[in-house]
Scaffold this motif. Structure first.
Motif, short mmCIF file in Angstrom:
data_model
loop_
_atom_site.label_atom_id
_atom_site.label_comp_id
_atom_site.label_asym_id
_atom_site.label_seq_id
_atom_site.Cartn_x
_atom_site.Cartn_y
_atom_site.Cartn_z
N LEU A 152 28.19 22.74 13.54
CA LEU A 152 29.19 22.39 14.55
C LEU A 152 30.04 23.62 14.86
N ALA A 153 30.10 23.98 16.13
CA ALA A 153 30.92 25.11 16.58
C ALA A 153 32.08 24.59 17.41
N ILE A 154 33.21 25.26 17.32
CA ILE A 154 34.40 24.88 18.11
C ILE A 154 34.62 25.97 19.16
N THR A 155 34.68 25.56 20.41
CA THR A 155 34.72 26.53 21.51
C THR A 155 36.14 26.91 21.90
N LYS A 156 36.32 28.17 22.22
CA LYS A 156 37.65 28.65 22.63
C LYS A 156 38.02 28.18 24.02
N ALA A 157 37.01 27.94 24.86
CA ALA A 157 37.30 27.53 26.23
C ALA A 157 37.93 26.15 26.29
N ALA A 158 37.61 25.29 25.31
CA ALA A 158 38.08 23.91 25.36
C ALA A 158 39.17 23.60 24.35
N ALA A 159 39.27 24.37 23.30
CA ALA A 159 40.20 24.04 22.22
C ALA A 159 41.22 25.16 22.00
N THR A 160 42.50 24.80 22.03
CA THR A 160 43.55 25.74 21.66
C THR A 160 43.57 25.87 20.14
N ARG A 161 44.35 26.81 19.65
CA ARG A 161 44.44 26.98 18.19
C ARG A 161 44.93 25.69 17.54
N GLU A 162 45.92 25.04 18.15
CA GLU A 162 46.42 23.78 17.61
C GLU A 162 45.33 22.72 17.60
N GLN A 163 44.53 22.68 18.67
CA GLN A 163 43.45 21.70 18.75
C GLN A 163 42.33 21.98 17.77
N VAL A 164 42.13 23.28 17.42
CA VAL A 164 41.14 23.61 16.40
C VAL A 164 41.49 22.89 15.10
N GLU A 165 42.76 22.90 14.74
CA GLU A 165 43.16 22.24 13.50
C GLU A 165 42.94 20.73 13.60
N SER A 166 43.16 20.16 14.77
CA SER A 166 42.87 18.72 14.94
C SER A 166 41.38 18.46 14.77
N CYS A 167 40.58 19.31 15.37
CA CYS A 167 39.12 19.17 15.25
C CYS A 167 38.70 19.25 13.79
N LEU A 168 39.24 20.22 13.09
CA LEU A 168 38.87 20.41 11.70
C LEU A 168 39.39 19.29 10.81
N ARG A 169 40.57 18.75 11.14
CA ARG A 169 41.07 17.60 10.38
C ARG A 169 40.12 16.42 10.53
N TYR A 170 39.64 16.21 11.77
CA TYR A 170 38.69 15.12 11.99
C TYR A 170 37.42 15.34 11.18
N ILE A 171 36.85 16.54 11.27
CA ILE A 171 35.60 16.82 10.56
C ILE A 171 35.81 16.71 9.05
N ASP A 172 36.96 17.19 8.57
CA ASP A 172 37.26 17.10 7.15
C ASP A 172 37.33 15.64 6.70
N LYS A 173 38.03 14.80 7.46
CA LYS A 173 38.16 13.39 7.09
C LYS A 173 36.83 12.66 7.17
N MET A 174 35.94 13.12 8.07
CA MET A 174 34.62 12.49 8.17
C MET A 174 33.74 12.84 6.96
N CYS A 175 34.21 13.76 6.11
CA CYS A 175 33.50 14.07 4.88
C CYS A 175 34.00 13.23 3.71
N ASP A 176 34.98 12.38 3.93
CA ASP A 176 35.42 11.45 2.88
C ASP A 176 34.33 10.42 2.62
N ASP A 177 34.29 9.91 1.40
CA ASP A 177 33.28 8.90 1.04
C ASP A 177 33.27 7.74 2.02
N GLU A 178 34.45 7.28 2.38
CA GLU A 178 34.54 6.10 3.24
C GLU A 178 33.85 6.32 4.58
N MET A 179 33.98 7.53 5.13
CA MET A 179 33.37 7.81 6.43
C MET A 179 31.89 8.15 6.28
N ILE A 180 31.51 8.76 5.16
CA ILE A 180 30.09 9.00 4.92
C ILE A 180 29.34 7.68 4.83
N VAL A 181 29.95 6.72 4.14
CA VAL A 181 29.34 5.39 4.02
C VAL A 181 29.34 4.69 5.38
#
Length: 505
Positions: free
Chosen positions: A330-359
């Motif tokens: 998964l790549a995050i593009t500079k054209a669509a995501a600001t630095r602040e939005q990068v952290e939102s994107c990464l928070r989402y991806i990080d939370k999707m690695c929790d057991d509950e979301m993997i299940v």
């Protein structure tokens, strides 16, 4: 009057900017946007998919908008978007690192995720990413994507337990131990039928086992760091040691003489039918052979009242061949995501690695798509159509730091699968990576000639093993590799290597 107009214009501009910011804050475009592959038709289109998505959004705290592109159109869509740099999503799945992606990275189209993901407080899952795998997704030291994990330690060694027990052999630890087991499997009548009809190692026209066995001798995986440079393994003394060992086991009949004409689709049958007693490839392949013994009730040669088994070893001499460690990223593009939005994107991806979301992405919702049995294991509802509720969500997951099989609750596994999973975990500690992967994709000569040069070396290896060329013939192939582009690739690889080393000092 002039100052009055300047003041008014400035005030209007401030109001406009403020309004734009407020609009952006409240706009639906504030959603995280994904571009993913449509692998099944109507992804997230099951009757309960809205509930699944709501569950995911509540857990992650992020609202997500998905765009699914048909598989046969996906790579062209990626090239088109990166070529124009417009219409890009915040997050896009990329199948593999190639020249298109390298060129886009060099243009600065992707965020360098090294700047973000190693913060363990913000990203407790992503910060545990394997750094060797991440290195293979770097361009000039910048991490252009988050890998979608696959088992790093999938490759390894296995053998028929009952054959070894009958011949009084212990578990091999070194290449010489393996040689001794091979000799016994060939000459010691392990099936007890009194006929010279066995060999040791199953082989076919797929040469992956040689790639795995080479690592046992310390030569590395494709390329190796040595004396301050990265060099191809065929330039190491250890590679020649490995080839001499392969030639020895071929000469002594421990692998089938006609291995080059044997088809890979019947490869496992050599062990299943009792012709061979060793299998070297992915560990799940060895486990499937073991499954077949159980399903067909193949009797043990030691005790016919019991079924034959496979012993899954994994590394020999403390080494085995690493996989790439990922299947897309998964790549995050500079054209669509600001630095602040990068952290939102990464928070989402990080939370999707929790057991509950993997299940959730693996099995759906409890009491809708699956139930739990009395022992707390997942029992899917058996309705294949229900997977449309949730299965597409797994494309947004990186499985860092663990895979679906590690998440709890899980599906109950049999003893054979449990053993395989434990070996995969152990293998990861011994897996030998290719240090040149991120440099090869940025080598113009390798892009042009790499496939043919790799084939040249593989063919020379095969001919040497089978006695069709001698040491001089092997050296001639190495010299040919140099002349046809290898020397240029070496220079390009090491220029990048030294530049990165300087940048990191």
């Amino acid at each position: 009057m002039k100052h009055f107009f300047v003041t008014v214009i400035a005030a209007v501009c401030l109001l406009f900017i403020s309004g734009c910011r407020e609009t952006q804050k409240n706009s639906p475009k504030g959603k995280i946007t994904f571009m993913l592959v449509d692998t099944e038709g109507t992804p997230l289109g099951g009757p309960h998919s809205d509930r699944v998505i709501s569950t995911m959004e509540r857990w992650t705290g992020e609202s997500v908008q998905f765009q699914f592109i048909p598989m046969d159109q996906y790579n062209d869509k990626v090239k088109s978007l990166l070529g124009s740099s417009s219409g890009l999503p915040m997050i896009m799945h990329i199948n593999k690192m190639d020249q298109t992606i390298v060129a886009a990275a060099n243009k600065g189209l992707f965020w360098d995720l090294n700047e973000f993901i190693w913060d363990s407080e913000k990203f407790p899952n992503l910060s545990k990413a394997n750094k060797n795998v991440c290195k293979s997704l770097e361009v000039n030291g910048k991490l252009v994507g988050l890998y979608k994990a696959r088992d790093i330690g999938r490759n390894g060694f296995a053998y028929r337990t009952d054959w070894a027990e009958k011949l009084g052999l212990g578990e091999p630890r070194t290449p010489e131990d393996v040689y001794n087991m091979m000799k016994a499997f060939k000459e010691g009548d392990p099936d007890g039928n009194g006929i010279d009809d066995t060999f040791a190692l199953a082989m076919c026209n797929y040469t992956g086992p040689f790639d795995i066995m080479q690592t046992w001798f310390g030569c590395g995986n494709g390329w190796v760091e040595q004396n301050g440079n990265i060099i191809p393994i065929h330039q190491t003394a250890e590679y020649k040691d490995a080839l001499d060992w392969f030639r020895r086991i071929y000469d002594e009949g421990f692998i089938p003489r006609d291995w080059r004409s044997r088809e890979s689709k019947k490869w496992q049958d050599q062990v299943k039918k009792g012709e061979a007693g060793m299998f070297i490839d992915v560990m799940d392949g060895s486990r499937r052979i073991w499954d077949s013994f159980i399903n067909s009730k193949t009797p043990s040669v030691v005790d016919p009242s019991k079924t034959a088994q496979m012993t899954l070893v994994g590394p020999i001499n403390g080494r085995t061949l690493a996989t790439s460690g990922y299947n897309g990223f998964l790549a995050i593009t500079k054209a669509a995501a600001t630095r602040e939005q990068v952290e939102s994107c990464l928070r989402y991806i990080d939370k999707m690695c929790d057991d509950e979301m993997i299940v959730l992405a693996g099995y759906g919702m409890k009491d809708v798509n699956y139930t739990l049995n009395e022992r707390g294991y997942i029992v899917p509802n058996g309705d294949k159509a229900s997977s449309k509720d949730y299965s597409a969500l797994n494309q947004t997951q990186c499985f860092i730091p663990h895979m679906l099989s590690d998440a709890k609750p899980s599906i109950q596994q049999n003893d054979r699968k449990i053993k395989e999973l434990s070996v995969l975990k152990e293998n990861e500690r011994h897996a030998v990576f290719n240090p040149a992967l991120s440099f090869l994709v940025n080598s113009p000569t390798y892009a042009k000639s790499g496939a043919s040069l790799d084939k040249l070396i593989d063919e020379a290896r095969t001919k040497y093993i089978c006695g069709e060329i001698n040491e001089q013939g092997l050296q001639d192939a190495f010299d040919q590799w140099n002349k046809q582009g290898g020397t240029a690739i070496l220079a390009e690889i090491n220029a990048q290597y030294r530049m990165l080393d300087e940048a990191q000092k």
